[in-house]
Design an enzyme around this catalytic site. Structure first.
Site, short mmCIF file in Angstrom:
data_model
loop_
_atom_site.label_atom_id
_atom_site.label_comp_id
_atom_site.label_asym_id
_atom_site.label_seq_id
_atom_site.Cartn_x
_atom_site.Cartn_y
_atom_site.Cartn_z
N GLU A 109 50.49 -11.36 -35.38
CA GLU A 109 51.30 -12.58 -35.45
C GLU A 109 50.59 -13.64 -36.30
OE1 GLU A 109 53.98 -13.96 -35.52
OE2 GLU A 109 54.67 -14.66 -33.56
N ASP A 110 51.37 -14.46 -36.96
CA ASP A 110 50.78 -15.49 -37.82
C ASP A 110 50.20 -16.65 -37.02
OD1 ASP A 110 53.30 -16.34 -36.95
OD2 ASP A 110 54.09 -16.72 -38.96
N ASP B 155 52.20 -20.88 -30.96
CA ASP B 155 52.50 -22.29 -30.73
C ASP B 155 52.75 -22.48 -29.24
OD1 ASP B 155 53.20 -24.86 -32.02
OD2 ASP B 155 55.26 -24.38 -31.48
N PHE C 22 51.83 -29.16 -38.74
CA PHE C 22 52.67 -28.08 -39.24
C PHE C 22 52.03 -27.49 -40.49
CE2 PHE C 22 56.17 -25.65 -40.81
CZ PHE C 22 56.71 -25.17 -39.64
N ARG D 164 55.80 -19.52 -48.38
CA ARG D 164 55.14 -18.31 -47.87
C ARG D 164 54.14 -17.72 -48.87
NH1 ARG D 164 57.81 -16.71 -43.14
NH2 ARG D 164 60.08 -16.96 -43.11
P1 IMP Z 1 55.98 -19.85 -30.24
O1 IMP Z 1 56.91 -18.90 -29.59
O2 IMP Z 1 56.34 -21.28 -29.93
O3 IMP Z 1 54.53 -19.55 -29.97
O4 IMP Z 1 56.33 -19.76 -31.77
C1 IMP Z 1 55.52 -19.24 -32.71
C2 IMP Z 1 56.32 -19.18 -33.99
O5 IMP Z 1 56.71 -20.49 -34.43
C3 IMP Z 1 55.45 -18.63 -35.10
O6 IMP Z 1 55.55 -17.24 -35.19
C4 IMP Z 1 56.00 -19.33 -36.32
O7 IMP Z 1 57.09 -18.60 -36.84
C5 IMP Z 1 56.51 -20.65 -35.82
N1 IMP Z 1 55.52 -21.74 -36.05
C6 IMP Z 1 54.87 -22.45 -35.12
N2 IMP Z 1 54.05 -23.36 -35.67
C7 IMP Z 1 54.18 -23.20 -37.02
C8 IMP Z 1 53.57 -23.85 -38.15
O8 IMP Z 1 52.73 -24.78 -38.05
N3 IMP Z 1 53.97 -23.41 -39.37
C9 IMP Z 1 54.87 -22.42 -39.54
N4 IMP Z 1 55.46 -21.78 -38.51
C10 IMP Z 1 55.12 -22.17 -37.26
MG MG Z 2 56.39 -15.99 -36.58
#
Ligand code: IMP
Ligand code: MG
Length: 179
Positions: A98-99, A102, A151, A164
């Site tokens: 995963e990237d 959050d 962000f 990207r």
């Molecule tokens: P979570 O389910 O809230 O943990 O969401 C994670 C997803 O939100 C990541 O896989 C990203 O696609 C997106 N995301 C959260 N923060 C960022 C950011 O700072 N930049 C780009 N995408 C983000």
């Molecule tokens: Mg993602």
């Protein structure tokens, strides 16, 4: 540097170091095992491509895409999957790539979903983590770097599908997303 970027958080070289360190930890833990690397589309493609090339275990690659809005829970509490795995993961060691994590919702749902498919083990490798934003407590076995609540874009990460392709990870100017 792209005009929409406030500042660079991780250069190309920084990213390479982070990915190499993580690969070393994974290689120690998975010696002698086979891995199914599940790259979470789309943000993790660059990271996945780089990480998998540094893994010493025999590694197959698969992809999954979870719905991004409403974070994919339906009334039954299951994740909404836009593109599912090709492989049957029963009895396999799964490494979710995963990237960024959050709130933790996406990964906690994916992990649960993969365990329900009777994977032998499910581990998570996340390039970045924003610990101050966590809502769901999910165990992340491998974290590349922790970042503040900003962000970020680049190296696969997008804002509205842009940025990207940047080779670095940078903080997006606030004026871009507060418009
Ligand atoms: P979570 O389910 O809230 O943990 O969401 C994670 C997803 O939100 C990541 O896989 C990203 O696609 C997106 N995301 C959260 N923060 C960022 C950011 O700072 N930049 C780009 N995408 C983000
Ligand atoms: Mg993602």
């Amino acid at each position: 540097m792209h005009k929409d970027i406030e500042r660079i958080l991780f250069s190309k070289e920084d990213i390479d170091g982070i990915v190499s360190d993580m690969a070393e930890r994974i290689n120690n833990d998975f010696a002698g095992k086979e891995i199914i690397a599940v790259v979470v589309l789309k943000g993790s493609i660059m990271f996945g491509a780089d990480l998998v090339r540094k893994l010493s275990a025999d590694t197959s690659i698969d992809f999954i895409q979870a719905s991004s809005y409403g974070f994919g829970t339906d009334s039954t509490g299951n994740i909404k999957i836009k593109k599912d795995l090709d492989f049957d993961i029963e009895g396999k060691h799964v490494l979710i790539i995963e990237d960024i994590i959050d709130s933790g919702r996406t990964l906690s749902l994916l992990k649960k979903n993969f365990k329900e498919r009777n994977a032998a083990s499910v581990s998570i490798a996340s390039l970045l983590s924003k610990p101050s934003r966590r809502v769901i407590d999910v165990e992340i076995e491998y974290i590349g770097a922790e970042i503040p609540d900003e962000f970020v874009v680049g190296y696969g990460l997008d804002y509205a599908e842009k940025y990207r392709g940047l080779e670095y990870i940078g903080i997006l100017k606030r004026e871009i997303y507060s418009k």
